[in-house]
Scaffold this motif. Structure first.
Motif, PDB file in Angstrom:
ATOM      1  N   ASP A  69      -3.886 -51.423  58.230  1.00 50.68           N
ATOM      2  CA  ASP A  69      -4.188 -50.288  57.339  1.00 50.68           C
ATOM      3  C   ASP A  69      -5.576 -49.725  57.649  1.00 50.68           C
ATOM      4  OD1 ASP A  69      -1.756 -50.757  56.047  1.00 50.68           O
ATOM      5  OD2 ASP A  69      -2.681 -52.148  54.635  1.00 50.68           O
ATOM      6  N   LEU A  70      -5.859 -49.556  58.947  1.00 51.15           N
ATOM      7  CA  LEU A  70      -7.199 -49.219  59.425  1.00 51.15           C
ATOM      8  C   LEU A  70      -7.199 -47.925  60.225  1.00 51.15           C
ATOM      9  CD1 LEU A  70     -10.190 -50.100  60.180  1.00 51.15           C
ATOM     10  CD2 LEU A  70      -9.156 -51.270  62.137  1.00 51.15           C
ATOM     11  N   LEU A  71      -8.116 -47.030  59.873  1.00 47.07           N
ATOM     12  CA  LEU A  71      -8.379 -45.847  60.687  1.00 47.07           C
ATOM     13  C   LEU A  71      -9.445 -46.253  61.693  1.00 47.07           C
ATOM     14  CD1 LEU A  71      -8.246 -42.810  61.378  1.00 47.07           C
ATOM     15  CD2 LEU A  71      -9.983 -42.459  59.645  1.00 47.07           C
ATOM     16  N   GLU A  72      -9.064 -46.342  62.974  1.00 50.39           N
ATOM     17  CA  GLU A  72      -9.976 -46.843  63.997  1.00 50.39           C
ATOM     18  C   GLU A  72     -10.872 -45.758  64.576  1.00 50.39           C
ATOM     19  OE1 GLU A  72      -7.355 -48.733  66.802  1.00 50.39           O
ATOM     20  OE2 GLU A  72      -7.359 -50.593  65.642  1.00 50.39           O
ATOM     21  N   LYS A  73     -10.302 -44.566  64.797  1.00 45.90           N
ATOM     22  CA  LYS A  73     -11.066 -43.536  65.478  1.00 45.90           C
ATOM     23  C   LYS A  73     -10.513 -42.158  65.146  1.00 45.90           C
ATOM     24  CE  LYS A  73     -12.838 -42.465  70.070  1.00 45.90           C
ATOM     25  NZ  LYS A  73     -12.850 -42.810  71.471  1.00 45.90           N
ATOM     26  N   CYS A  74     -11.407 -41.180  65.105  1.00 46.08           N
ATOM     27  CA  CYS A  74     -11.025 -39.794  64.900  1.00 46.08           C
ATOM     28  C   CYS A  74     -11.509 -38.989  66.095  1.00 46.08           C
ATOM     29  CB  CYS A  74     -11.639 -39.249  63.619  1.00 46.08           C
ATOM     30  SG  CYS A  74     -11.359 -37.483  63.424  1.00 46.08           S
ATOM     31  N   GLU A  75     -10.567 -38.335  66.782  1.00 48.29           N
ATOM     32  CA  GLU A  75     -10.934 -37.502  67.919  1.00 48.29           C
ATOM     33  C   GLU A  75     -10.660 -36.031  67.619  1.00 48.29           C
ATOM     34  OE1 GLU A  75     -10.322 -39.686  71.905  1.00 48.29           O
ATOM     35  OE2 GLU A  75      -8.584 -40.159  70.668  1.00 48.29           O
ATOM     36  N   PRO A  84      -4.348 -40.251  56.085  1.00 50.34           N
ATOM     37  CA  PRO A  84      -3.048 -40.463  55.465  1.00 50.34           C
ATOM     38  C   PRO A  84      -3.028 -41.612  54.461  1.00 50.34           C
ATOM     39  CG  PRO A  84      -3.011 -41.202  57.747  1.00 50.34           C
ATOM     40  CD  PRO A  84      -4.339 -40.559  57.515  1.00 50.34           C
ATOM     41  N   GLU A  85      -2.074 -41.534  53.546  1.00 46.85           N
ATOM     42  CA  GLU A  85      -1.873 -42.579  52.537  1.00 46.85           C
ATOM     43  C   GLU A  85      -1.589 -43.905  53.235  1.00 46.85           C
ATOM     44  OE1 GLU A  85      -2.139 -44.281  49.154  1.00 46.85           O
ATOM     45  OE2 GLU A  85      -2.257 -42.104  49.160  1.00 46.85           O
ATOM     46  N   GLY A  86      -2.110 -44.988  52.686  1.00 45.37           N
ATOM     47  CA  GLY A  86      -1.908 -46.319  53.243  1.00 45.37           C
ATOM     48  C   GLY A  86      -3.137 -46.872  53.933  1.00 45.37           C
ATOM     49  N   ILE A  87      -4.042 -46.001  54.348  1.00 44.44           N
ATOM     50  CA  ILE A  87      -5.272 -46.445  55.007  1.00 44.44           C
ATOM     51  C   ILE A  87      -6.199 -47.024  53.944  1.00 44.44           C
ATOM     52  CG2 ILE A  87      -7.323 -45.702  56.289  1.00 44.44           C
ATOM     53  CD1 ILE A  87      -4.713 -45.778  57.917  1.00 44.44           C
ATOM     54  N   LYS A  88      -6.670 -48.236  54.189  1.00 44.87           N
ATOM     55  CA  LYS A  88      -7.572 -48.898  53.241  1.00 44.87           C
ATOM     56  C   LYS A  88      -8.975 -49.078  53.796  1.00 44.87           C
ATOM     57  CE  LYS A  88      -3.821 -51.272  50.957  1.00 44.87           C
ATOM     58  NZ  LYS A  88      -3.124 -52.523  50.721  1.00 44.87           N
ATOM     59  N   THR A 105     -10.528 -35.622  53.308  1.00 43.19           N
ATOM     60  CA  THR A 105      -9.678 -35.905  52.160  1.00 43.19           C
ATOM     61  C   THR A 105      -9.199 -37.342  52.306  1.00 43.19           C
ATOM     62  OG1 THR A 105      -8.935 -33.605  52.081  1.00 43.19           O
ATOM     63  CG2 THR A 105      -7.607 -35.224  50.891  1.00 43.19           C
ATOM     64  N   LEU A 106      -9.529 -38.156  51.324  1.00 40.60           N
ATOM     65  CA  LEU A 106      -9.175 -39.567  51.366  1.00 40.60           C
ATOM     66  C   LEU A 106      -7.946 -39.820  50.480  1.00 40.60           C
ATOM     67  CD1 LEU A 106     -12.730 -41.105  51.081  1.00 40.60           C
ATOM     68  CD2 LEU A 106     -11.336 -40.888  53.134  1.00 40.60           C
ATOM     69  N   PRO A 107      -7.090 -40.762  50.873  1.00 42.37           N
ATOM     70  CA  PRO A 107      -5.902 -41.093  50.076  1.00 42.37           C
ATOM     71  C   PRO A 107      -6.269 -41.987  48.898  1.00 42.37           C
ATOM     72  CG  PRO A 107      -5.989 -42.511  51.983  1.00 42.37           C
ATOM     73  CD  PRO A 107      -7.143 -41.543  52.109  1.00 42.37           C
ATOM     74  N   GLU A 108      -5.341 -42.141  47.967  1.00 42.25           N
ATOM     75  CA  GLU A 108      -5.542 -43.050  46.834  1.00 42.25           C
ATOM     76  C   GLU A 108      -5.741 -44.485  47.316  1.00 42.25           C
ATOM     77  OE1 GLU A 108      -5.745 -42.501  43.458  1.00 42.25           O
ATOM     78  OE2 GLU A 108      -5.835 -40.386  44.023  1.00 42.25           O
ATOM     79  N   SER A 109      -5.108 -44.839  48.423  1.00 42.13           N
ATOM     80  CA  SER A 109      -5.199 -46.218  48.930  1.00 42.13           C
ATOM     81  C   SER A 109      -6.612 -46.553  49.375  1.00 42.13           C
ATOM     82  CB  SER A 109      -4.227 -46.428  50.089  1.00 42.13           C
ATOM     83  OG  SER A 109      -4.484 -45.534  51.149  1.00 42.13           O
TER      84      SER A 109
END
Length: 109
Positions: A69-75, A84-88, A105-109
């Protein structure tokens, strides 16, 4: 027809030639002459060309590890980003060097 329709509707198009021996009809050479395009025979080169040449708004360019549930990188070089929803968790430095980045914009998760 796709080229003509895109031109008529003022839409961007990114032609990809899937072989070296492909002949482009003369009528389409005029349309393609002013467009970014890629001529590739392998998938890796094609994807690298698309990532390099397509505008940021045409694709989601977030590297996500779904198991963690990890956002590793933004290109994405756009101004706004929606996680997206689910990323913690967002990895340190995930948004490093994003020159145009203004809001997220951050998800509720």
């Amino acid at each position: 027809m796709e080229i003509l329709c895109a031109k008529e509707k003022n839409k961007r198009i990114f032609p990809v030639y899937l072989g070296d021996n492909l002949e482009i009809p003369p009528a389409f050479q005029i349309f393609l002459a002013n467009l970014h395009h890629s001529s590739v025979t392998d998938k890796r080169k094609m994807l690298a060309s698309l990532l390099r040449d397509l505008p940021a708004e045409t694709m989601d360019r977030l590297t996500i590890n779904e198991e963690k549930d990890l956002l590793e990188k933004c290109e994405d070089n756009g101004e706004t980003i929606s996680v997206p929803e689910g990323i913690k968790t967002i990895a340190a430095g995930a948004f490093q060097n994003r020159a145009r980045f203004k809001s997220i914009t951050l998800p509720e998760s």
